[in-house]
Design a protein around this motif. Sequence first.
Motif, PDB file in Angstrom:
ATOM      1  N   GLN A  60      14.354  95.852 124.861  1.00  0.00           N
ATOM      2  CA  GLN A  60      13.969  95.392 126.190  1.00  0.00           C
ATOM      3  C   GLN A  60      12.891  96.263 126.824  1.00  0.00           C
ATOM      4  O   GLN A  60      12.251  95.847 127.785  1.00  0.00           O
ATOM      5  CB  GLN A  60      15.190  95.327 127.125  1.00  0.00           C
ATOM      6  CG  GLN A  60      16.164  94.245 126.762  1.00  0.00           C
ATOM      7  CD  GLN A  60      17.145  94.689 125.656  1.00  0.00           C
ATOM      8  OE1 GLN A  60      17.013  95.742 125.052  1.00  0.00           O
ATOM      9  NE2 GLN A  60      18.125  93.857 125.394  1.00  0.00           N
ATOM     10  N   ASN A  61      12.681  97.459 126.307  1.00  0.00           N
ATOM     11  CA  ASN A  61      11.606  98.312 126.819  1.00  0.00           C
ATOM     12  C   ASN A  61      10.228  97.840 126.348  1.00  0.00           C
ATOM     13  O   ASN A  61       9.212  98.308 126.858  1.00  0.00           O
ATOM     14  CB  ASN A  61      11.800  99.767 126.395  1.00  0.00           C
ATOM     15  CG  ASN A  61      12.979 100.411 127.085  1.00  0.00           C
ATOM     16  OD1 ASN A  61      13.442  99.947 128.119  1.00  0.00           O
ATOM     17  ND2 ASN A  61      13.482 101.484 126.512  1.00  0.00           N
ATOM     18  N   ILE A 116       9.726  94.192 125.023  1.00  0.00           N
ATOM     19  CA  ILE A 116       9.561  92.744 125.118  1.00  0.00           C
ATOM     20  C   ILE A 116      10.755  92.163 125.891  1.00  0.00           C
ATOM     21  O   ILE A 116      11.876  92.637 125.743  1.00  0.00           O
ATOM     22  CB  ILE A 116       9.443  92.077 123.715  1.00  0.00           C
ATOM     23  CG1 ILE A 116       9.141  90.590 123.802  1.00  0.00           C
ATOM     24  CG2 ILE A 116      10.698  92.303 122.898  1.00  0.00           C
ATOM     25  CD1 ILE A 116       7.740  90.260 124.178  1.00  0.00           C
ATOM     26  N   SER A 117      10.492  91.171 126.685  1.00  0.00           N
ATOM     27  CA  SER A 117      11.554  90.523 127.449  1.00  0.00           C
ATOM     28  C   SER A 117      12.426  89.672 126.529  1.00  0.00           C
ATOM     29  O   SER A 117      11.921  88.852 125.754  1.00  0.00           O
ATOM     30  CB  SER A 117      10.920  89.640 128.525  1.00  0.00           C
ATOM     31  OG  SER A 117      11.864  88.748 129.048  1.00  0.00           O
ATOM     32  N   GLY A 118      13.721  89.871 126.639  1.00  0.00           N
ATOM     33  CA  GLY A 118      14.640  89.013 125.892  1.00  0.00           C
ATOM     34  C   GLY A 118      14.492  87.559 126.299  1.00  0.00           C
ATOM     35  O   GLY A 118      14.624  86.657 125.482  1.00  0.00           O
ATOM     36  N   ASP A 119      14.178  87.329 127.578  1.00  0.00           N
ATOM     37  CA  ASP A 119      13.958  85.964 128.046  1.00  0.00           C
ATOM     38  C   ASP A 119      12.765  85.323 127.355  1.00  0.00           C
ATOM     39  O   ASP A 119      12.783  84.133 127.050  1.00  0.00           O
ATOM     40  CB  ASP A 119      13.739  85.934 129.562  1.00  0.00           C
ATOM     41  CG  ASP A 119      15.019  86.175 130.342  1.00  0.00           C
ATOM     42  OD1 ASP A 119      16.118  85.960 129.777  1.00  0.00           O
ATOM     43  OD2 ASP A 119      14.926  86.569 131.518  1.00  0.00           O
ATOM     44  N   ALA A 120      11.718  86.091 127.095  1.00  0.00           N
ATOM     45  CA  ALA A 120      10.544  85.548 126.403  1.00  0.00           C
ATOM     46  C   ALA A 120      10.921  85.091 125.003  1.00  0.00           C
ATOM     47  O   ALA A 120      10.520  84.004 124.560  1.00  0.00           O
ATOM     48  CB  ALA A 120       9.431  86.590 126.339  1.00  0.00           C
TER      49      ALA A 120
END
Length: 80
Positions: free
Chosen positions: A29-30, A32-36
Amino acid sequence: MGEGAIEDVIVAIAQSKSVEPKQMDITLQNYISGDAIRRLVNHSASQWQLSFEIPEHNVVVTGNGGIFVDGKLENRLTKE
Protein backbone atom coordinates in the motif's frame (compact mmCIF):
# COMPACT_ATOMS: atom_id res chain seq x y z
CA MET A 1 -11.46 -10.65 -7.74
CA GLY A 2 -10.55 -8.24 -5.03
CA GLU A 3 -8.40 -9.00 -2.04
CA GLY A 4 -7.26 -12.19 -3.79
CA ALA A 5 -5.73 -10.10 -6.57
CA ILE A 6 -3.75 -8.08 -4.05
CA GLU A 7 -2.52 -11.29 -2.42
CA ASP A 8 -1.55 -12.60 -5.88
CA VAL A 9 0.58 -9.49 -6.45
CA ILE A 10 2.23 -9.87 -3.05
CA VAL A 11 3.00 -13.53 -3.78
CA ALA A 12 4.51 -12.58 -7.15
CA ILE A 13 6.80 -10.01 -5.55
CA ALA A 14 7.81 -12.45 -2.82
CA GLN A 15 8.59 -15.14 -5.40
CA SER A 16 10.83 -12.74 -7.29
CA LYS A 17 12.74 -12.14 -4.04
CA SER A 18 12.80 -15.87 -3.18
CA VAL A 19 11.10 -15.27 0.17
CA GLU A 20 7.78 -16.09 1.75
CA PRO A 21 5.20 -13.28 1.49
CA LYS A 22 5.25 -12.80 5.29
CA GLN A 23 9.02 -12.28 5.18
CA MET A 24 8.85 -9.28 2.85
CA ASP A 25 10.00 -6.00 4.30
CA ILE A 26 7.71 -3.79 2.19
CA THR A 27 4.08 -2.77 2.46
CA LEU A 28 2.37 -2.83 -0.93
CA GLN A 29 0.00 0.00 0.00
CA ASN A 30 3.00 2.33 0.28
CA TYR A 31 3.52 1.99 -3.50
CA ILE A 32 0.13 1.31 -5.09
CA SER A 33 -3.49 1.67 -4.02
CA GLY A 34 -5.24 -1.61 -3.35
CA ASP A 35 -8.37 0.04 -4.73
CA ALA A 36 -6.60 0.66 -8.05
CA ILE A 37 -5.73 -3.03 -8.33
CA ARG A 38 -9.26 -4.12 -7.36
CA ARG A 39 -10.94 -1.72 -9.81
CA LEU A 40 -8.82 -2.79 -12.75
CA VAL A 41 -9.14 -6.49 -12.01
CA ASN A 42 -12.92 -6.13 -11.77
CA HIS A 43 -13.12 -4.03 -14.95
CA SER A 44 -14.99 -5.63 -17.85
CA ALA A 45 -12.23 -4.89 -20.38
CA SER A 46 -9.23 -7.19 -20.50
CA GLN A 47 -6.92 -4.84 -22.42
CA TRP A 48 -5.26 -2.97 -19.56
CA GLN A 49 -1.91 -2.89 -17.85
CA LEU A 50 -0.96 -1.52 -14.43
CA SER A 51 2.71 -0.74 -13.81
CA PHE A 52 4.27 0.43 -10.58
CA GLU A 53 7.63 0.40 -8.86
CA ILE A 54 8.69 -0.87 -5.49
CA PRO A 55 12.28 -0.62 -4.22
CA GLU A 56 14.56 -2.40 -6.72
CA HIS A 57 11.67 -3.85 -8.78
CA ASN A 58 9.16 -2.96 -11.49
CA VAL A 59 5.78 -4.71 -11.26
CA VAL A 60 3.28 -5.06 -14.12
CA VAL A 61 -0.19 -6.56 -13.78
CA THR A 62 -2.03 -7.22 -17.05
CA GLY A 63 -5.68 -7.58 -17.95
CA ASN A 64 -5.10 -11.14 -19.09
CA GLY A 65 -3.99 -12.09 -15.56
CA GLY A 66 -0.22 -11.96 -15.72
CA ILE A 67 1.83 -10.54 -12.87
CA PHE A 68 5.35 -9.68 -13.97
CA VAL A 69 8.21 -8.59 -11.75
CA ASP A 70 11.18 -7.12 -13.61
CA GLY A 71 9.77 -8.54 -16.86
CA LYS A 72 9.46 -12.13 -15.59
CA LEU A 73 6.06 -13.78 -15.16
CA GLU A 74 5.97 -14.59 -11.44
CA ASN A 75 2.28 -15.31 -10.81
CA ARG A 76 -1.19 -15.08 -12.29
CA LEU A 77 -4.32 -13.48 -10.95
CA THR A 78 -6.57 -16.15 -9.50
CA LYS A 79 -10.22 -16.25 -10.41
CA GLU A 80 -12.62 -15.92 -7.51
